[in-house]
Design a protein around this motif. Structure first.
Motif, PDB file in Angstrom:
ATOM      1  N   HIS A   1       0.831  -1.203   0.000  1.00 36.44           N
ATOM      2  CA  HIS A   1       0.000   0.000   0.000  1.00 36.44           C
ATOM      3  C   HIS A   1       0.864   1.251   0.000  1.00 36.44           C
ATOM      4  O   HIS A   1       1.987   1.250   0.505  1.00 36.44           O
ATOM      5  CB  HIS A   1      -0.932   0.012   1.215  1.00 36.44           C
ATOM      6  CG  HIS A   1      -1.858  -1.156   1.250  1.00 36.44           C
ATOM      7  ND1 HIS A   1      -2.990  -1.232   0.478  1.00 36.44           N
ATOM      8  CD2 HIS A   1      -1.815  -2.310   1.959  1.00 36.44           C
ATOM      9  CE1 HIS A   1      -3.603  -2.378   0.707  1.00 36.44           C
ATOM     10  NE2 HIS A   1      -2.912  -3.048   1.606  1.00 36.44           N
ATOM     11  N   THR A   2       0.298   2.329  -0.535  1.00 42.08           N
ATOM     12  CA  THR A   2       1.031   3.602  -0.603  1.00 42.08           C
ATOM     13  C   THR A   2       0.255   4.749   0.042  1.00 42.08           C
ATOM     14  O   THR A   2       0.485   5.911  -0.269  1.00 42.08           O
ATOM     15  CB  THR A   2       1.347   3.966  -2.070  1.00 42.08           C
ATOM     16  OG1 THR A   2       0.111   4.042  -2.792  1.00 42.08           O
ATOM     17  CG2 THR A   2       2.273   2.941  -2.703  1.00 42.08           C
ATOM     18  N   ASP A   3      -0.649   4.408   0.960  1.00 41.46           N
ATOM     19  CA  ASP A   3      -1.427   5.443   1.637  1.00 41.46           C
ATOM     20  C   ASP A   3      -1.290   5.381   3.163  1.00 41.46           C
ATOM     21  O   ASP A   3      -2.184   5.765   3.898  1.00 41.46           O
ATOM     22  CB  ASP A   3      -2.897   5.377   1.225  1.00 41.46           C
ATOM     23  CG  ASP A   3      -3.554   4.036   1.529  1.00 41.46           C
ATOM     24  OD1 ASP A   3      -2.827   3.054   1.825  1.00 41.46           O
ATOM     25  OD2 ASP A   3      -4.794   3.964   1.473  1.00 41.46           O
ATOM     26  N   TRP A   4      -0.139   4.926   3.630  1.00 46.65           N
ATOM     27  CA  TRP A   4       0.132   4.876   5.066  1.00 46.65           C
ATOM     28  C   TRP A   4       0.357   6.279   5.607  1.00 46.65           C
ATOM     29  O   TRP A   4       0.828   7.159   4.901  1.00 46.65           O
ATOM     30  CB  TRP A   4       1.366   4.020   5.358  1.00 46.65           C
ATOM     31  CG  TRP A   4       1.160   2.583   5.059  1.00 46.65           C
ATOM     32  CD1 TRP A   4       1.636   1.896   3.977  1.00 46.65           C
ATOM     33  CD2 TRP A   4       0.423   1.646   5.832  1.00 46.65           C
ATOM     34  NE1 TRP A   4       1.229   0.594   4.037  1.00 46.65           N
ATOM     35  CE2 TRP A   4       0.477   0.413   5.163  1.00 46.65           C
ATOM     36  CE3 TRP A   4      -0.292   1.736   7.023  1.00 46.65           C
ATOM     37  CZ2 TRP A   4      -0.140  -0.726   5.653  1.00 46.65           C
ATOM     38  CZ3 TRP A   4      -0.909   0.591   7.515  1.00 46.65           C
ATOM     39  CH2 TRP A   4      -0.826  -0.614   6.829  1.00 46.65           C
ATOM     40  N   ARG A   5       0.040   6.444   6.884  1.00 47.24           N
ATOM     41  CA  ARG A   5       0.261   7.725   7.536  1.00 47.24           C
ATOM     42  C   ARG A   5       0.393   7.491   9.034  1.00 47.24           C
ATOM     43  O   ARG A   5       0.093   6.411   9.546  1.00 47.24           O
ATOM     44  CB  ARG A   5      -0.885   8.686   7.243  1.00 47.24           C
ATOM     45  CG  ARG A   5      -2.242   8.163   7.676  1.00 47.24           C
ATOM     46  CD  ARG A   5      -3.395   9.052   7.211  1.00 47.24           C
ATOM     47  NE  ARG A   5      -4.675   8.433   7.469  1.00 47.24           N
ATOM     48  CZ  ARG A   5      -5.296   8.399   8.633  1.00 47.24           C
ATOM     49  NH1 ARG A   5      -4.743   8.964   9.685  1.00 47.24           N
ATOM     50  NH2 ARG A   5      -6.461   7.819   8.775  1.00 47.24           N
ATOM     51  N   LEU A   6       0.871   8.531   9.698  1.00 47.21           N
ATOM     52  CA  LEU A   6       0.887   8.547  11.148  1.00 47.21           C
ATOM     53  C   LEU A   6      -0.543   8.857  11.591  1.00 47.21           C
ATOM     54  O   LEU A   6      -1.166   9.779  11.059  1.00 47.21           O
ATOM     55  CB  LEU A   6       1.845   9.646  11.610  1.00 47.21           C
ATOM     56  CG  LEU A   6       2.549   9.507  12.938  1.00 47.21           C
ATOM     57  CD1 LEU A   6       3.351   8.226  13.018  1.00 47.21           C
ATOM     58  CD2 LEU A   6       3.445  10.706  13.177  1.00 47.21           C
ATOM     59  N   PRO A   7      -1.109   8.094  12.519  1.00 43.14           N
ATOM     60  CA  PRO A   7      -2.484   8.364  12.942  1.00 43.14           C
ATOM     61  C   PRO A   7      -2.584   9.663  13.730  1.00 43.14           C
ATOM     62  O   PRO A   7      -1.625  10.070  14.391  1.00 43.14           O
ATOM     63  CB  PRO A   7      -2.810   7.173  13.842  1.00 43.14           C
ATOM     64  CG  PRO A   7      -1.490   6.718  14.360  1.00 43.14           C
ATOM     65  CD  PRO A   7      -0.508   6.983  13.251  1.00 43.14           C
ATOM     66  N   ASN A   8      -3.753  10.307  13.660  1.00 43.47           N
ATOM     67  CA  ASN A   8      -3.959  11.463  14.534  1.00 43.47           C
ATOM     68  C   ASN A   8      -4.194  10.947  15.953  1.00 43.47           C
ATOM     69  O   ASN A   8      -4.349   9.743  16.180  1.00 43.47           O
ATOM     70  CB  ASN A   8      -5.090  12.373  14.019  1.00 43.47           C
ATOM     71  CG  ASN A   8      -6.446  11.719  14.047  1.00 43.47           C
ATOM     72  OD1 ASN A   8      -6.843  11.057  15.006  1.00 43.47           O
ATOM     73  ND2 ASN A   8      -7.208  11.900  12.965  1.00 43.47           N
ATOM     74  N   VAL A   9      -4.206  11.834  16.911  1.00 41.66           N
ATOM     75  CA  VAL A   9      -4.260  11.417  18.312  1.00 41.66           C
ATOM     76  C   VAL A   9      -5.567  10.685  18.636  1.00 41.66           C
ATOM     77  O   VAL A   9      -5.566   9.725  19.418  1.00 41.66           O
ATOM     78  CB  VAL A   9      -3.996  12.598  19.270  1.00 41.66           C
ATOM     79  CG1 VAL A   9      -5.141  13.603  19.254  1.00 41.66           C
ATOM     80  CG2 VAL A   9      -3.692  12.110  20.679  1.00 41.66           C
ATOM     81  N   LYS A  10      -6.665  11.082  18.026  1.00 44.13           N
ATOM     82  CA  LYS A  10      -7.942  10.395  18.273  1.00 44.13           C
ATOM     83  C   LYS A  10      -7.886   8.964  17.736  1.00 44.13           C
ATOM     84  O   LYS A  10      -8.340   8.026  18.397  1.00 44.13           O
ATOM     85  CB  LYS A  10      -9.089  11.179  17.630  1.00 44.13           C
ATOM     86  CG  LYS A  10     -10.450  10.573  17.877  1.00 44.13           C
ATOM     87  CD  LYS A  10     -11.545  11.402  17.246  1.00 44.13           C
ATOM     88  CE  LYS A  10     -12.897  10.736  17.454  1.00 44.13           C
ATOM     89  NZ  LYS A  10     -13.972  11.481  16.797  1.00 44.13           N
ATOM     90  N   GLU A  11      -7.347   8.811  16.532  1.00 41.85           N
ATOM     91  CA  GLU A  11      -7.240   7.473  15.948  1.00 41.85           C
ATOM     92  C   GLU A  11      -6.321   6.586  16.785  1.00 41.85           C
ATOM     93  O   GLU A  11      -6.646   5.430  17.072  1.00 41.85           O
ATOM     94  CB  GLU A  11      -6.702   7.568  14.519  1.00 41.85           C
ATOM     95  CG  GLU A  11      -7.660   8.218  13.556  1.00 41.85           C
ATOM     96  CD  GLU A  11      -7.020   8.588  12.236  1.00 41.85           C
ATOM     97  OE1 GLU A  11      -7.774   8.720  11.249  1.00 41.85           O
ATOM     98  OE2 GLU A  11      -5.770   8.763  12.165  1.00 41.85           O
ATOM     99  N   LEU A  12      -5.171   7.118  17.164  1.00 44.60           N
ATOM    100  CA  LEU A  12      -4.214   6.325  17.933  1.00 44.60           C
ATOM    101  C   LEU A  12      -4.782   5.934  19.291  1.00 44.60           C
ATOM    102  O   LEU A  12      -4.627   4.788  19.730  1.00 44.60           O
ATOM    103  CB  LEU A  12      -2.905   7.103  18.096  1.00 44.60           C
ATOM    104  CG  LEU A  12      -1.741   6.348  18.727  1.00 44.60           C
ATOM    105  CD1 LEU A  12      -1.370   5.115  17.912  1.00 44.60           C
ATOM    106  CD2 LEU A  12      -0.531   7.272  18.855  1.00 44.60           C
ATOM    107  N   SER A  13      -5.479   6.842  19.938  1.00 42.34           N
ATOM    108  CA  SER A  13      -6.047   6.512  21.246  1.00 42.34           C
ATOM    109  C   SER A  13      -7.198   5.516  21.128  1.00 42.34           C
ATOM    110  O   SER A  13      -7.571   4.888  22.116  1.00 42.34           O
ATOM    111  CB  SER A  13      -6.478   7.775  21.993  1.00 42.34           C
ATOM    112  OG  SER A  13      -7.480   8.458  21.293  1.00 42.34           O
ATOM    113  N   SER A  14      -7.735   5.324  19.916  1.00 42.55           N
ATOM    114  CA  SER A  14      -8.789   4.312  19.735  1.00 42.55           C
ATOM    115  C   SER A  14      -8.245   2.894  19.924  1.00 42.55           C
ATOM    116  O   SER A  14      -9.016   1.952  20.097  1.00 42.55           O
ATOM    117  CB  SER A  14      -9.452   4.448  18.359  1.00 42.55           C
ATOM    118  OG  SER A  14      -8.652   3.892  17.337  1.00 42.55           O
TER     119      SER A  14
END
Length: 186
Positions: A107-120
């Motif tokens: 895949h070529t659409d990886w990203r660092l999650p935002n804080v809300k996503e990461l805390s999920s």
């Protein structure tokens, strides 16, 4: 030892005080607390048979790399010949771009999650490591970077501490934390 002292010792042990990485003598496994209901059990995530290195959260539509960046995924564990790589915040953002250039896991659409996503990813029923370690093996008892800058402190960004499940602000250039990549979502 009186009850008050015992309570302080228990709080320090559960919160991981004095230990925030995989070199700790404390296990990196989710220890279920009997009094709490599981929020992210083993059957919560979808792990596709053809891609055991990815886990999808059906409620958010996010697809997560099961291992921290730098670890090798064997399909059942993380580690192998790889080790968790710690990054400053700008290095973490760059690591996501590099993963896309290399088509990480196809895949070529990886990203660092935002804080809300990461805390999920926090499972409040877990002590020791507040993440489902069956789905995300090899997670370290540490903060992980989010892509969210702290608008009140421009020198900081938000991180999620998987030893405690708490969100905290940390210095972008002075702290080095692991990265868990994500793709998709709304």
């Amino acid at each position: 030892m009186n009850a008050r002292t015992l309570g302080v010792v228990m709080v320090l042990f559960v919160s991981g005080c004095g230990s925030d990485d995989e070199a700790s003598s404390v296990s990196n496994e989710c220890v279920l607390e009997a009094s709490r209901e599981r929020t992210k059990g083993d059957d919560y995530y979808v792990v596709e048979a053809g891609s055991p290195v990815l886990a999808t959260d059906p409620q958010t539509g996010l697809t997560w790399a099961r291992c921290s960046l730098g670890q090798s995924n064997t399909g059942t564990s993380c580690g192998g010949t790889g080790t968790i790589v710690r990054h400053t915040w700008s290095q973490a953002l760059g690591a996501a771009r590099t993963a896309n250039q290399k088509a990480f896991e196809g895949h070529t659409d990886w990203r660092l999650p935002n804080v809300k996503e990461l805390s999920s990813l926090v499972d409040t029923a877990c002590a020791n490591v507040t993440m489902n370690t069956e789905i995300f093996p090899g997670v370290t008892r540490s903060e992980y970077w989010s892509s969210s800058p702290n608008v009140d402190r421009p020198s900081d960004a938000w991180a999620v501490d998987f030893a405690t499940g708490r969100v905290r602000s940390a210095g972008k250039t002075t702290k080095s934390f692991p990265v868990r990549l994500v793709r998709g979502g709304d």
